[in-house]
Each structure stands twice: as structure tokens, then as C-alpha cells.
Design an enzyme around this catalytic site. Structure first.
Site, mmCIF file in Angstrom:
data_model
loop_
_atom_site.group_PDB
_atom_site.id
_atom_site.type_symbol
_atom_site.label_atom_id
_atom_site.label_comp_id
_atom_site.label_asym_id
_atom_site.label_seq_id
_atom_site.Cartn_x
_atom_site.Cartn_y
_atom_site.Cartn_z
ATOM 1 N N SER A 16 1.126 -1.028 -0.092
ATOM 2 C CA SER A 16 -0.217 0.053 -0.083
ATOM 3 C C SER A 16 0.777 1.058 -0.144
ATOM 4 O O SER A 16 1.424 1.071 0.551
ATOM 5 C CB SER A 16 -1.077 0.092 0.783
ATOM 6 O OG SER A 16 -1.714 1.193 1.284
ATOM 7 N N GLU A 84 -8.965 4.547 2.436
ATOM 8 C CA GLU A 84 -9.939 3.460 1.993
ATOM 9 C C GLU A 84 -9.059 2.178 2.225
ATOM 10 O O GLU A 84 -9.689 0.923 3.173
ATOM 11 C CB GLU A 84 -10.386 3.691 0.734
ATOM 12 C CG GLU A 84 -11.387 4.454 1.381
ATOM 13 C CD GLU A 84 -12.385 4.524 2.148
ATOM 14 O OE1 GLU A 84 -13.096 3.020 2.526
ATOM 15 O OE2 GLU A 84 -12.855 5.065 3.358
ATOM 16 N N GLU A 85 -7.806 2.094 1.540
ATOM 17 C CA GLU A 85 -7.153 0.848 1.435
ATOM 18 C C GLU A 85 -6.619 0.722 2.835
ATOM 19 O O GLU A 85 -6.464 -0.661 2.952
ATOM 20 C CB GLU A 85 -5.445 0.516 0.234
ATOM 21 C CG GLU A 85 -5.350 -0.057 -0.140
ATOM 22 C CD GLU A 85 -4.111 0.773 -1.690
ATOM 23 O OE1 GLU A 85 -4.576 0.632 -2.307
ATOM 24 O OE2 GLU A 85 -3.317 0.933 -1.390
ATOM 25 N N LEU A 86 -6.333 1.111 3.265
ATOM 26 C CA LEU A 86 -5.691 1.690 4.583
ATOM 27 C C LEU A 86 -7.142 0.626 5.887
ATOM 28 O O LEU A 86 -6.166 -0.284 6.539
ATOM 29 C CB LEU A 86 -4.867 2.693 5.421
ATOM 30 C CG LEU A 86 -4.979 2.907 6.866
ATOM 31 C CD1 LEU A 86 -3.698 1.240 6.546
ATOM 32 C CD2 LEU A 86 -4.630 4.644 7.480
#
Length: 143
Positions: A16, A84-86
Site C-alpha cells: 500500500s 480506504e485501502e488502509l
């Protein structure tokens, strides 16, 4: 919800990162080093980043990884996509025992955790667009 033993693991590592900060320097070197050790690593391409929600392809890649490496850089928090990935990574950490390793690239851990400098500016900017509740979840994930 699936127990960690029920989760299909297609990737060893999910990376990420904020592409504009690290894609063509630090990240490419990290990816090559992992690949040379036989570590199957998911790195997204710019084509997967359409709109403001993370794609089903990225959600699946996170869910199917054993480890997530989050490269926190100066502009990581300026991207709603990264945040949002986190959130998804932290959800999988809690539910599927995803191992998470932070890497701090040209930022201090206290800047990320405490919402200082570029991270504070990013959260302040996001609040007007996405609302306090969403930003509160992002801040929690960053800490």
C-alpha cells in the site's frame, strides 16, 4: 466471516503506497528485492485507481495476502483511495490475522499517528468533502 485458516492466500505481500511519492523509486526497489527472494507481491497499477472507492480487485488482493506493507509517505494521507485501502487492511488485520508492517518514507511515525504536518492538512481538507465520521475512521486507522 471466515476464520484466518479459511482465507485463500494468493499473495505473500500486498504493498500500500501513494504512487506519486514512491512508485518509481523506493517502491520499485522494494518490489524487486521481494521478487528476487521469491516473495509473490501485489502492486496495483494506475489503471485500477478509478473513482474514489477502491476496486474489488484491490479488496480481493488485500484479503488474499498474508502480509501488508504500508509505505507511509508525505502525501499518503492526501489520497482518499490510500486511506480506504488502509481501512481494509486494518479490517483484515483484525478479522483475518493479516500481518501489517508500516514503513515510514521521509515522514516520522509521530506525524502519521498524531496527525501532524502533511497528515493534519490532509485530514482537514478531507473533512469538508467526506465528513467527520469518515475522517475519524481514517485517523483511527492511521494511529
Amino acid at each position: 466471516m471466515a476464520a484466518s485458516s479459511d482465507v485463500k492466500r494468493n499473495y505473500h505481500v500486498f504493498l500500500s503506497f501513494r504512487g506519486t511519492d514512491v512508485r518509481h523509486g523506493f517502491l520499485s526497489h522494494l518490489y524487486v528485492a521481494l521478487d528476487q527472494k521469491g516473495i509473490y507481491t501485489f502492486v496495483d497499477s494506475e489503471e485500477l485507481r478509478k473513482g474514489e472507492e477502491i476496486s474489488p480487485t484491490l479488496v480481493r488482493a488485500i484479503e488474499e495476502s498474508r502480509i501488508a506493507i504500508i509505505v507511509f509517505s508525505e502525501n499518503y494521507a492526501s489520497s482518499p483511495w490510500c486511506l480506504e485501502e488502509l481501512l481494509k487492511i486494518m479490517e483484515c488485520k483484525e478479522q483475518n490475522n493479516l500481518m501489517v508492517f508500516p514503513v515510514f518514507y521521509k515522514v516520522e511515525p509521530r506525524e502519521v499517528r498524531g496527525g501532524r504536518e502533511s497528515y493534519k492538512r490532509a485530514m482537514d481538507n478531507h473533512e469538508s468533502k467526506f465528513g467527520k465520521e469518515k475522517v475519524k475512521r481514517w485517523k483511527k486507522a492511521l494511529s
